[in-house]
Design a protein around this motif. Sequence first.
Motif, mmCIF file in Angstrom:
data_model
loop_
_atom_site.group_PDB
_atom_site.id
_atom_site.type_symbol
_atom_site.label_atom_id
_atom_site.label_comp_id
_atom_site.label_asym_id
_atom_site.label_seq_id
_atom_site.Cartn_x
_atom_site.Cartn_y
_atom_site.Cartn_z
ATOM 1 N N GLU A 97 1.015 -0.583 0.199
ATOM 2 C CA GLU A 97 0.029 -0.294 0.113
ATOM 3 C C GLU A 97 0.770 1.214 -0.035
ATOM 4 O O GLU A 97 0.176 2.379 -0.096
ATOM 5 N N LEU A 98 2.265 1.334 0.465
ATOM 6 C CA LEU A 98 2.779 2.753 1.110
ATOM 7 C C LEU A 98 3.511 3.018 -0.278
ATOM 8 O O LEU A 98 3.574 3.868 -1.167
ATOM 9 N N MET A 99 4.218 0.999 -0.804
ATOM 10 C CA MET A 99 4.796 1.355 -2.324
ATOM 11 C C MET A 99 3.557 2.368 -3.961
ATOM 12 O O MET A 99 3.960 3.241 -4.037
ATOM 13 N N VAL A 100 2.159 1.626 -3.376
ATOM 14 C CA VAL A 100 1.336 2.682 -4.488
ATOM 15 C C VAL A 100 1.369 4.070 -3.792
ATOM 16 O O VAL A 100 0.923 4.620 -4.876
ATOM 17 N N PHE A 101 0.618 3.900 -2.798
ATOM 18 C CA PHE A 101 0.870 5.478 -2.800
ATOM 19 C C PHE A 101 1.859 6.505 -2.533
ATOM 20 O O PHE A 101 1.646 7.720 -3.771
ATOM 21 N N LEU A 102 3.408 6.072 -3.259
ATOM 22 C CA LEU A 102 4.189 6.900 -3.474
ATOM 23 C C LEU A 102 4.216 7.526 -4.757
ATOM 24 O O LEU A 102 4.861 7.822 -5.195
ATOM 25 N N GLY A 103 3.416 5.631 -5.745
ATOM 26 C CA GLY A 103 3.819 6.050 -7.097
ATOM 27 C C GLY A 103 3.070 7.624 -7.107
ATOM 28 O O GLY A 103 3.115 7.347 -8.707
ATOM 29 N N VAL A 104 1.505 7.306 -6.402
ATOM 30 C CA VAL A 104 1.033 7.500 -6.684
ATOM 31 C C VAL A 104 1.292 9.402 -6.368
ATOM 32 O O VAL A 104 1.049 10.331 -7.661
ATOM 33 N N ALA A 105 1.620 9.380 -5.328
ATOM 34 C CA ALA A 105 2.280 10.613 -5.371
ATOM 35 C C ALA A 105 3.066 11.181 -6.251
ATOM 36 O O ALA A 105 3.188 12.737 -6.646
ATOM 37 N N VAL A 106 4.234 11.012 -6.502
ATOM 38 C CA VAL A 106 5.259 11.011 -7.753
ATOM 39 C C VAL A 106 4.778 11.210 -9.265
ATOM 40 O O VAL A 106 4.655 12.174 -9.876
ATOM 41 N N PHE A 107 3.509 10.561 -9.829
ATOM 42 C CA PHE A 107 2.498 10.788 -10.251
ATOM 43 C C PHE A 107 1.784 11.758 -10.556
ATOM 44 O O PHE A 107 2.093 12.740 -11.369
ATOM 45 N N GLU A 108 1.484 12.279 -9.631
ATOM 46 C CA GLU A 108 0.405 13.488 -9.247
ATOM 47 C C GLU A 108 1.375 14.959 -8.890
ATOM 48 O O GLU A 108 1.312 16.695 -9.553
ATOM 49 N N ILE A 109 3.189 15.076 -8.768
ATOM 50 C CA ILE A 109 3.888 16.073 -8.497
ATOM 51 C C ILE A 109 4.461 16.017 -9.918
ATOM 52 O O ILE A 109 4.324 16.951 -10.599
ATOM 53 N N ILE A 110 4.832 15.190 -10.632
ATOM 54 C CA ILE A 110 5.204 14.814 -12.165
ATOM 55 C C ILE A 110 3.791 15.612 -12.758
ATOM 56 O O ILE A 110 4.016 16.860 -13.837
ATOM 57 N N LEU A 111 2.547 15.607 -12.922
ATOM 58 C CA LEU A 111 1.381 15.897 -13.414
ATOM 59 C C LEU A 111 1.360 17.544 -12.722
ATOM 60 O O LEU A 111 1.472 18.085 -14.509
ATOM 61 N N ALA A 112 1.614 17.902 -11.832
ATOM 62 C CA ALA A 112 1.418 19.071 -11.454
ATOM 63 C C ALA A 112 2.739 20.268 -12.023
ATOM 64 O O ALA A 112 2.350 21.048 -12.521
ATOM 65 N N TYR A 113 3.633 19.400 -12.168
ATOM 66 C CA TYR A 113 4.920 20.192 -12.672
ATOM 67 C C TYR A 113 4.775 20.333 -14.423
ATOM 68 O O TYR A 113 4.731 21.848 -14.913
ATOM 69 N N LEU A 114 3.792 19.473 -15.216
ATOM 70 C CA LEU A 114 3.520 19.625 -16.463
ATOM 71 C C LEU A 114 2.564 20.907 -16.287
ATOM 72 O O LEU A 114 2.600 21.568 -17.738
ATOM 73 N N GLU A 115 2.261 21.115 -15.283
ATOM 74 C CA GLU A 115 0.866 21.754 -15.591
ATOM 75 C C GLU A 115 1.265 23.320 -15.058
ATOM 76 O O GLU A 115 0.712 24.372 -15.386
ATOM 77 N N ARG A 134 4.633 24.203 -14.423
ATOM 78 C CA ARG A 134 6.357 24.301 -15.145
ATOM 79 C C ARG A 134 7.035 24.712 -13.898
ATOM 80 O O ARG A 134 8.330 25.419 -14.044
ATOM 81 N N ASP A 135 7.222 24.375 -12.582
ATOM 82 C CA ASP A 135 8.326 24.752 -11.383
ATOM 83 C C ASP A 135 8.070 23.721 -10.549
ATOM 84 O O ASP A 135 6.577 23.071 -10.238
ATOM 85 N N TRP A 136 8.873 22.812 -9.843
ATOM 86 C CA TRP A 136 9.392 21.869 -9.919
ATOM 87 C C TRP A 136 9.008 22.029 -8.001
ATOM 88 O O TRP A 136 8.429 20.960 -7.701
ATOM 89 N N LYS A 137 9.201 22.837 -7.973
ATOM 90 C CA LYS A 137 8.577 23.685 -6.049
ATOM 91 C C LYS A 137 7.551 24.048 -5.458
ATOM 92 O O LYS A 137 6.716 22.972 -4.831
ATOM 93 N N GLU A 138 6.318 24.081 -6.735
ATOM 94 C CA GLU A 138 5.522 25.010 -6.959
ATOM 95 C C GLU A 138 4.648 23.467 -7.032
ATOM 96 O O GLU A 138 3.473 23.002 -5.619
ATOM 97 N N ALA A 139 4.657 22.766 -7.911
ATOM 98 C CA ALA A 139 4.293 21.135 -8.119
ATOM 99 C C ALA A 139 4.660 20.559 -6.963
ATOM 100 O O ALA A 139 3.564 19.554 -6.093
ATOM 101 N N PHE A 140 5.761 20.103 -6.294
ATOM 102 C CA PHE A 140 5.494 19.048 -4.701
ATOM 103 C C PHE A 140 5.223 19.815 -4.072
ATOM 104 O O PHE A 140 3.879 19.274 -3.058
#
Length: 66
Positions: free
Chosen positions: A3-21, A23-29
């Motif tokens: 469950e933790l691995m799934v959660f971390l995978g989802v979080a990483v995916f959400e951060i990447i999607l936020a970055y694409l929107e 275009r700022d890693w700090k804001e995305a994170f």
Amino acid sequence: VKELMVFLGVAVFEIILAYLEKRDWKEAFFSVLPQRKGAVPLGEANDSSKRALSGKEDEDNDLDSN
């Protein structure tokens, strides 16, 4: 553990999607990271957290000198 691995995978995916929107890693994170965790970017901590960190360092230094 699975469950933790799934959660971390989802979080990483959400951060990447936020970055694409944004275009700022700090804001995305920090838009994905839960606010209750109290994370702040390095160098932007408020005075009370800096004092807490420096107090801890002083405590560690005292232990080293003994």
